[in-house]
Design an enzyme around this catalytic site. Structure first.
Site, PDB file in Angstrom:
ATOM      1  N   LYS A 152       0.832  -1.213   0.000  1.00 37.55           N
ATOM      2  CA  LYS A 152       0.000   0.000   0.000  1.00 37.55           C
ATOM      3  C   LYS A 152       0.864   1.259   0.000  1.00 37.55           C
ATOM      4  O   LYS A 152       0.623   2.177  -0.779  1.00 37.55           O
ATOM      5  CB  LYS A 152      -0.936   0.033   1.215  1.00 37.55           C
ATOM      6  CG  LYS A 152      -1.915  -1.120   1.284  1.00 37.55           C
ATOM      7  CD  LYS A 152      -2.912  -0.934   2.407  1.00 37.55           C
ATOM      8  CE  LYS A 152      -2.310  -0.878   3.792  1.00 37.55           C
ATOM      9  NZ  LYS A 152      -1.817  -2.154   4.322  1.00 37.55           N
ATOM     10  N   ARG A 168     -10.226   0.751   8.559  1.00 36.47           N
ATOM     11  CA  ARG A 168      -9.732  -0.590   8.853  1.00 36.47           C
ATOM     12  C   ARG A 168     -10.820  -1.466   9.464  1.00 36.47           C
ATOM     13  O   ARG A 168     -10.602  -2.651   9.667  1.00 36.47           O
ATOM     14  CB  ARG A 168      -8.583  -0.472   9.865  1.00 36.47           C
ATOM     15  CG  ARG A 168      -7.253  -1.007   9.357  1.00 36.47           C
ATOM     16  CD  ARG A 168      -6.246  -0.808  10.481  1.00 36.47           C
ATOM     17  NE  ARG A 168      -5.007  -1.475  10.233  1.00 36.47           N
ATOM     18  CZ  ARG A 168      -3.928  -0.886   9.702  1.00 36.47           C
ATOM     19  NH1 ARG A 168      -3.996   0.365   9.320  1.00 36.47           N
ATOM     20  NH2 ARG A 168      -2.810  -1.560   9.556  1.00 36.47           N
ATOM     21  N   ARG A 216      11.484  -5.683   4.223  1.00 36.24           N
ATOM     22  CA  ARG A 216      11.336  -4.270   4.584  1.00 36.24           C
ATOM     23  C   ARG A 216      12.197  -3.940   5.800  1.00 36.24           C
ATOM     24  O   ARG A 216      12.885  -2.927   5.837  1.00 36.24           O
ATOM     25  CB  ARG A 216       9.854  -3.981   4.880  1.00 36.24           C
ATOM     26  CG  ARG A 216       9.583  -2.556   5.313  1.00 36.24           C
ATOM     27  CD  ARG A 216       8.115  -2.204   5.228  1.00 36.24           C
ATOM     28  NE  ARG A 216       7.335  -2.711   6.363  1.00 36.24           N
ATOM     29  CZ  ARG A 216       6.006  -2.761   6.379  1.00 36.24           C
ATOM     30  NH1 ARG A 216       5.323  -2.374   5.318  1.00 36.24           N
ATOM     31  NH2 ARG A 216       5.363  -3.189   7.437  1.00 36.24           N
ATOM     32  N   ARG A 258      10.180  -0.613  12.946  1.00 41.77           N
ATOM     33  CA  ARG A 258       8.896  -0.522  13.624  1.00 41.77           C
ATOM     34  C   ARG A 258       8.779  -1.605  14.691  1.00 41.77           C
ATOM     35  O   ARG A 258       9.158  -2.761  14.467  1.00 41.77           O
ATOM     36  CB  ARG A 258       7.771  -0.706  12.598  1.00 41.77           C
ATOM     37  CG  ARG A 258       7.446   0.544  11.839  1.00 41.77           C
ATOM     38  CD  ARG A 258       6.546   0.279  10.667  1.00 41.77           C
ATOM     39  NE  ARG A 258       5.334  -0.467  11.021  1.00 41.77           N
ATOM     40  CZ  ARG A 258       4.321  -0.637  10.182  1.00 41.77           C
ATOM     41  NH1 ARG A 258       4.371  -0.098   8.978  1.00 41.77           N
ATOM     42  NH2 ARG A 258       3.276  -1.315  10.554  1.00 41.77           N
ATOM     43  N   ARG A 314      -1.350  -8.924  13.293  1.00 42.56           N
ATOM     44  CA  ARG A 314      -1.870  -7.869  12.395  1.00 42.56           C
ATOM     45  C   ARG A 314      -2.618  -8.497  11.216  1.00 42.56           C
ATOM     46  O   ARG A 314      -3.644  -7.985  10.781  1.00 42.56           O
ATOM     47  CB  ARG A 314      -0.703  -7.007  11.888  1.00 42.56           C
ATOM     48  CG  ARG A 314      -0.249  -5.977  12.930  1.00 42.56           C
ATOM     49  CD  ARG A 314       1.174  -5.514  12.733  1.00 42.56           C
ATOM     50  NE  ARG A 314       1.445  -4.934  11.430  1.00 42.56           N
ATOM     51  CZ  ARG A 314       2.660  -4.794  10.918  1.00 42.56           C
ATOM     52  NH1 ARG A 314       3.725  -5.213  11.580  1.00 42.56           N
ATOM     53  NH2 ARG A 314       2.826  -4.243   9.743  1.00 42.56           N
TER      54      ARG A 314
HETATM   55  P1  ADP Z   1       0.406  -2.027   8.279  1.00 44.76           P
HETATM   56  O1  ADP Z   1       1.707  -1.925   7.610  1.00 44.76           O
HETATM   57  O2  ADP Z   1       0.267  -3.190   9.161  1.00 44.76           O
HETATM   58  O3  ADP Z   1      -0.734  -1.859   7.363  1.00 44.76           O
HETATM   59  P2  ADP Z   1       0.099   0.670   9.366  1.00 44.76           P
HETATM   60  O4  ADP Z   1       1.392   1.411   9.282  1.00 44.76           O
HETATM   61  O5  ADP Z   1      -0.976   1.077   8.473  1.00 44.76           O
HETATM   62  O6  ADP Z   1       0.375  -0.877   9.342  1.00 44.76           O
HETATM   63  O7  ADP Z   1      -0.446   0.778  10.874  1.00 44.76           O
HETATM   64  C1  ADP Z   1       0.337   0.358  11.958  1.00 44.76           C
HETATM   65  C2  ADP Z   1      -0.534   0.192  13.207  1.00 44.76           C
HETATM   66  O8  ADP Z   1      -1.205   1.419  13.475  1.00 44.76           O
HETATM   67  C3  ADP Z   1      -1.617  -0.829  13.084  1.00 44.76           C
HETATM   68  O9  ADP Z   1      -1.189  -2.144  13.352  1.00 44.76           O
HETATM   69  C4  ADP Z   1      -2.606  -0.311  14.123  1.00 44.76           C
HETATM   70  O10 ADP Z   1      -2.206  -0.633  15.417  1.00 44.76           O
HETATM   71  C5  ADP Z   1      -2.510   1.176  13.986  1.00 44.76           C
HETATM   72  N1  ADP Z   1      -3.488   1.694  12.999  1.00 44.76           N
HETATM   73  C6  ADP Z   1      -3.214   2.290  11.816  1.00 44.76           C
HETATM   74  N2  ADP Z   1      -4.343   2.621  11.175  1.00 44.76           N
HETATM   75  C7  ADP Z   1      -5.360   2.236  11.972  1.00 44.76           C
HETATM   76  C8  ADP Z   1      -6.756   2.302  11.873  1.00 44.76           C
HETATM   77  N3  ADP Z   1      -7.364   2.828  10.807  1.00 44.76           N
HETATM   78  N4  ADP Z   1      -7.512   1.808  12.878  1.00 44.76           N
HETATM   79  C9  ADP Z   1      -6.943   1.281  13.958  1.00 44.76           C
HETATM   80  N5  ADP Z   1      -5.615   1.176  14.116  1.00 44.76           N
HETATM   81  C10 ADP Z   1      -4.827   1.656  13.137  1.00 44.76           C
END
Ligand code: ADP
Length: 318
Positions: A13, A88, A127, A139, A150
């Site tokens: 993404k 999400r 990554r 991270r 996740r």
């Molecule tokens: P990923 O690479 O897993 O898609 P992101 O960088 O988008 O991760 O998000 C990292 C973390 O931030 C998620 O695992 C969650 O804990 C939190 N997070 C991000 N966006 C949301 C959301 N829309 N709703 C709830 N938690 C979120």
């Protein structure tokens, strides 16, 4: 252009969002990035999110919805945006629907990057290695254990959004297993088609609107007249039906009578039997014409032909 990018962690993404930003001059709004910034800055939101994120959980809906509501208000988002990592959950998607409706903003498409789950762990490991090589801090949630949590969250909470947006006819599913360039090309190809279809629909709408605007007086006039004209036409067709029915009935009765008479005469062995068809025709026509009062002639004629045939048949048999 307003887009949502949907896909599990490691689907690509972030990579595709950056390309879309460059190409379309829109901003990438990543809730993950915003939350990480909040955690780093130790804001109240950051304090709520810190442990949840580290454990691979989801931050409460109202927290992320508020973040997004504020963010899309800002100037740089006026030209459009890509939502990455939001919504999400279904409640987040519903809140976004309300938000966009209130602000009269249209969502153009939801791009789902579909990937093979078994490839995700390898992608995330890659990554991590690359981040370490660049000297960046890794991270806290990019470990195999947290990643599997996740992924589970994605399956349970986020995947239902596929139905939410396909029901709204917004979903575009792209094969995220292709090389990065190909994924980008495919997204662009589909987005171009969506944009073109939208433009065509808009142009058609404008055409109809301008036509309506050009003839307001005429439209009003015909609208005024319409109910009266309608009821008049209705009454007319009903009257026609009644007359036709009456004519048919009358013709049938006469037909029966005359045909019966003719048959009787024939059966009596009278030579006059051969004249019956002519008589039947005559009588039928006269009576039916009376009943129809000069209307519904077609129906009358049709039925009037029958007695002569019936009589003829009877005559022949004898
Ligand atoms: P990923 O690479 O897993 O898609 P992101 O960088 O988008 O991760 O998000 C990292 C973390 O931030 C998620 O695992 C969650 O804990 C939190 N997070 C991000 N966006 C949301 C959301 N829309 N709703 C709830 N938690 C979120």
């Amino acid at each position: 252009m307003r887009l949502i990018l949907l896909g599990p962690p490691g689907a690509g993404k972030g990579t595709q969002a950056q390309r879309l930003v460059q190409r379309h001059g829109i901003v990438q709004l990543s809730t993950g990035d915003m939350l990480r910034a909040a955690v780093a800055a130790q804001t109240p939101t950051g304090l709520i999110a810190k442990d949840i994120m580290a454990n691979g959980g989801l931050v409460p809906d109202e927290v992320v919805v508020n973040i997004i509501a504020d963010r899309i208000e800002q100037d740089d988002a006026k030209n459009g945006f890509i939502l990455d990592g939001f919504p999400r959950t279904v409640p987040q998607a519903e809140a976004l629907d309300v938000l966009l409706k209130k602000k009269k903003l249209k969502l153009d498409a939801v791009v789902e990057l579909r990937v093979n789950e078994s490839a995700l762990l390898a992608r995330v490991e890659k990554r991590v290695t690359e981040m370490l090589e660049r000297g960046e801090s890794v991270r806290a949630d990019d470990t195999p254990e947290v990643l599997s949590k996740r992924l589970g969250n994605y399956r349970e909470q986020t995947e239902p959004l596929v139905h939410h947006y396909s029901d709204k006819r917004k979903l575009i599913t792209i094969d995220g297993m292709m090389p990065i360039e190909e994924v980008t090309a495919e997204i662009e190809r589909v987005l171009a088609a969506v944009t073109k279809a939208d433009e065509t629909a808009q142009a058609a709408k404008r055409k109809v609107a301008s036509k309506r605007a050009a003839k307001p007086a005429k439209a009003a006039k015909s609208a005024k007249r319409a109910p009266a004209a309608k009821s008049k036409a209705k009454a007319k067709s009903k009257a026609k039906r009644v007359v036709k029915k009456a004519a048919k009935k009358a013709a049938k009765n006469v037909t029966k009578k005359v045909a019966g008479k003719a048959a009787k005469k024939v059966s009596r062995g009278s030579k006059k039997g051969s004249k019956a068809p002519a008589k039947a025709r005559k009588g039928t026509r006269k009576t039916a014409a009376k009943a129809a009062a000069g209307r519904g002639r077609k129906a009358t004629k049709k039925v009037a032909k029958r007695p002569s045939k019936a009589a003829k048949r009877l005559t022949k048999r004898r």
